[in-house]
Enzyme design. Structure first.
Site, mmCIF file in Angstrom:
data_model
loop_
_atom_site.group_PDB
_atom_site.id
_atom_site.type_symbol
_atom_site.label_atom_id
_atom_site.label_comp_id
_atom_site.label_asym_id
_atom_site.label_seq_id
_atom_site.Cartn_x
_atom_site.Cartn_y
_atom_site.Cartn_z
ATOM 1 N N ASP A 47 0.840 -1.196 0.000
ATOM 2 C CA ASP A 47 0.000 0.000 0.000
ATOM 3 C C ASP A 47 0.878 1.249 0.000
ATOM 4 O OD1 ASP A 47 -2.937 1.075 0.798
ATOM 5 O OD2 ASP A 47 -1.417 2.238 1.858
ATOM 6 N N TYR A 52 2.945 9.777 -0.258
ATOM 7 C CA TYR A 52 4.002 9.185 0.569
ATOM 8 C C TYR A 52 5.390 9.458 -0.041
ATOM 9 C CZ TYR A 52 0.146 6.452 2.649
ATOM 10 O OH TYR A 52 -1.027 6.061 3.250
ATOM 11 N N LYS A 77 -2.821 5.804 -4.155
ATOM 12 C CA LYS A 77 -3.922 6.728 -3.837
ATOM 13 C C LYS A 77 -3.627 8.102 -4.400
ATOM 14 C CE LYS A 77 -3.744 4.627 0.790
ATOM 15 N NZ LYS A 77 -2.303 4.461 1.055
ATOM 16 N N HIS A 108 -7.697 9.360 -1.769
ATOM 17 C CA HIS A 108 -7.042 9.271 -0.459
ATOM 18 C C HIS A 108 -7.914 9.855 0.661
ATOM 19 C CE1 HIS A 108 -2.711 9.140 1.316
ATOM 20 N NE2 HIS A 108 -3.588 8.839 2.236
HETATM 21 N N1 LIG Z 1 -5.560 6.132 3.820
HETATM 22 C C1 LIG Z 1 -5.017 6.864 4.771
HETATM 23 O O1 LIG Z 1 -5.363 8.023 5.006
HETATM 24 C C2 LIG Z 1 -3.928 6.268 5.598
HETATM 25 C C3 LIG Z 1 -3.477 6.906 6.775
HETATM 26 C C4 LIG Z 1 -2.471 6.318 7.506
HETATM 27 C C5 LIG Z 1 -1.937 5.116 7.083
HETATM 28 N N2 LIG Z 1 -2.365 4.509 5.917
HETATM 29 C C6 LIG Z 1 -1.805 3.233 5.438
HETATM 30 O O2 LIG Z 1 -1.921 2.284 6.484
HETATM 31 C C7 LIG Z 1 -0.623 1.800 6.846
HETATM 32 C C8 LIG Z 1 -0.578 1.480 8.327
HETATM 33 O O3 LIG Z 1 -0.891 2.616 9.097
HETATM 34 P P1 LIG Z 1 0.204 3.435 9.921
HETATM 35 O O4 LIG Z 1 1.509 3.291 9.252
HETATM 36 O O5 LIG Z 1 -0.310 4.819 10.135
HETATM 37 O O6 LIG Z 1 0.151 2.749 11.341
HETATM 38 P P2 LIG Z 1 0.552 1.326 11.976
HETATM 39 O O7 LIG Z 1 0.879 0.338 10.920
HETATM 40 O O8 LIG Z 1 -0.535 0.999 12.937
HETATM 41 O O9 LIG Z 1 1.816 1.688 12.857
HETATM 42 C C9 LIG Z 1 3.068 1.956 12.297
HETATM 43 C C10 LIG Z 1 4.011 2.230 13.461
HETATM 44 O O10 LIG Z 1 4.061 1.071 14.305
HETATM 45 C C11 LIG Z 1 5.395 0.639 14.497
HETATM 46 N N3 LIG Z 1 5.314 -0.833 14.511
HETATM 47 C C12 LIG Z 1 5.041 -1.635 13.450
HETATM 48 N N4 LIG Z 1 4.998 -2.914 13.810
HETATM 49 C C13 LIG Z 1 5.241 -2.945 15.153
HETATM 50 C C14 LIG Z 1 5.335 -3.987 16.108
HETATM 51 N N5 LIG Z 1 5.147 -5.259 15.745
HETATM 52 N N6 LIG Z 1 5.589 -3.638 17.397
HETATM 53 C C15 LIG Z 1 5.757 -2.359 17.758
HETATM 54 N N7 LIG Z 1 5.693 -1.330 16.896
HETATM 55 C C16 LIG Z 1 5.436 -1.612 15.602
HETATM 56 C C17 LIG Z 1 6.162 1.192 13.314
HETATM 57 O O11 LIG Z 1 7.502 1.445 13.666
HETATM 58 P P3 LIG Z 1 8.790 1.093 12.736
HETATM 59 O O12 LIG Z 1 8.412 1.390 11.309
HETATM 60 O O13 LIG Z 1 9.828 2.033 13.265
HETATM 61 O O14 LIG Z 1 9.125 -0.356 12.972
HETATM 62 C C18 LIG Z 1 5.438 2.514 13.058
HETATM 63 O O15 LIG Z 1 5.904 3.524 13.933
HETATM 64 C C19 LIG Z 1 0.279 2.948 6.403
HETATM 65 O O16 LIG Z 1 1.627 2.587 6.322
HETATM 66 C C20 LIG Z 1 -0.333 3.319 5.091
HETATM 67 O O17 LIG Z 1 0.033 2.408 4.069
HETATM 68 C C21 LIG Z 1 -3.358 5.074 5.201
#
Ligand SMILES: NC(=O)c1ccc[n+]([C@@H]2O[C@H](COP(=O)([O-])OP(=O)(O)OC[C@H]3O[C@@H](n4cnc5c(N)ncnc54)[C@H](OP(=O)(O)O)[C@@H]3O)[C@@H](O)[C@H]2O)c1
Length: 276
Positions: A47, A52, A77, A108
């Protein structure tokens, strides 16, 4: 061990893996290596987004992986709205990703203040009809926005990617999705913008019972609640840890205890105001 299906067939026929790899906040320079680790681990959904700034790195990782294009479900997106701007963004994303189609393209954010999300949606429908997209979807759309695109174009979104985790589990929106055959994809599944989820007694107890980590329990809860989940990490051990969620199952009691953590409060932006 678990009977969880590992993919969902969207209404247009595209098959999306239930567990994918998110790339928000991965610097362009780190992206190729991180996505390569994810693909080696087994993830087959990546994704990304124009916003990004790392699509070229995703494209390099796909090229280096040796996988056939058809083996990886690729999502991007568009932040921009308006028929022509969306079309231009899509063509530029294809170029940066080094592919001639996307498995899924999303608006998005609805950006209701801009007032163009219906014509933007029509641009996605037309691109899907031309074969540039296998599936068309939206992100951060509320019921109001979903209703409007379906009423004005006759076509519902195939998927809606939204903030979704135990503190914000969106029961009303998920019920609407189920009624309209819209798949739910969860962003921010680890709820780290607010913190605290990994210390919740319900999460810790389930982790101890299954010899898993709290992060794995949070992801597994999301999967068992029927959603596509796309955790992000640049850390190889965490990329692998997050993948190890397909081979155990939370009990109904554990799921219910985690459901009870819902506060109804977002950690991220409000779709009514983000982006004007
Ligand atoms: N459509 C939208 O508006 C929107 C908004 C936000 C996100 N997204 C998408 O959704 C994806 C996921 O959301 P997100 O990146 O915001 O949040 P997330 O995946 O819930 O959290 C990412 C964070 O968690 C840490 N992490 C990952 N695995 C872990 C584990 N097993 N234990 C402890 N910490 C951990 C990562 O750190 P490290 O990387 O330092 O390991 C990073 O700081 C995004 O990457 C993106 O592709 C979409």
């Amino acid at each position: 061990m678990s009977d969880l299906r590992t993919s969902i067939t969207l209404t247009g026929g595209a098959v999306i893996p239930r567990l994918g790899y998110g790339t928000f906040k991965i610097e362009e320079g780190d992206t190729q290596a991180a996505v390569e680790v994810a693909l080696e681990t087994g993830y087959r959904l990546v994704d990304t987004a124009v916003g990004y700034g790392n699509e070229a790195g995703v494209g390099r990782a796909l090229a280096a992986s040796g996988l056939d294009r058809g083996e990886v479900f690729l999502t991007s997106k568009t932040w921009d709205h308006g028929y022509d701007d969306v079309r231009r963004n899509l063509e530029e994303s294809l170029e940066r990703l080094g592919t001639d189609y996307l498995d899924l393209y999303l608006l998005h954010w609805p950006r209701p203040g801009v007032g163009k999300y219906v014509e933007s949606w029509q641009a996605l429908l037309d691109a899907r009809a031309e074969g540039l997209l296998r599936a068309a979807g939206v992100s951060n759309f509320t019921v109001e926005h979903l209703d409007r695109i379906e009423a004005e174009t006759g076509a519902a979104a195939e998927i809606n990617q939204v903030e979704l985790h135990p503190y914000f589990s969106q029961p009303e929106l998920r019920a609407y999705h189920a009624e309209h055959l819209i798949a739910t994809e969860s962003w921010g599944p680890l709820a780290l913008r607010g913190g605290g989820l990994f210390d919740e007694p319900a999460v810790k107890a389930a982790a101890a019972a299954h010899d898993r980590t709290p992060a794995q329990v949070a992801l597994r809860w999301n999967l068992q609640r029927g959603n596509v989940v796309i955790p992000k990490s640049v850390t190889p051990e965490r990329i692998r840890e997050n993948w190890e969620t397909l081979d155990f199952a939370l009990t109904e009691d554990e799921l219910a205890a985690i459901d009870a953590l819902d506060t109804g409060e977002r950690q991220g932006g409000d779709p009514a105001v983000v982006g004007g």
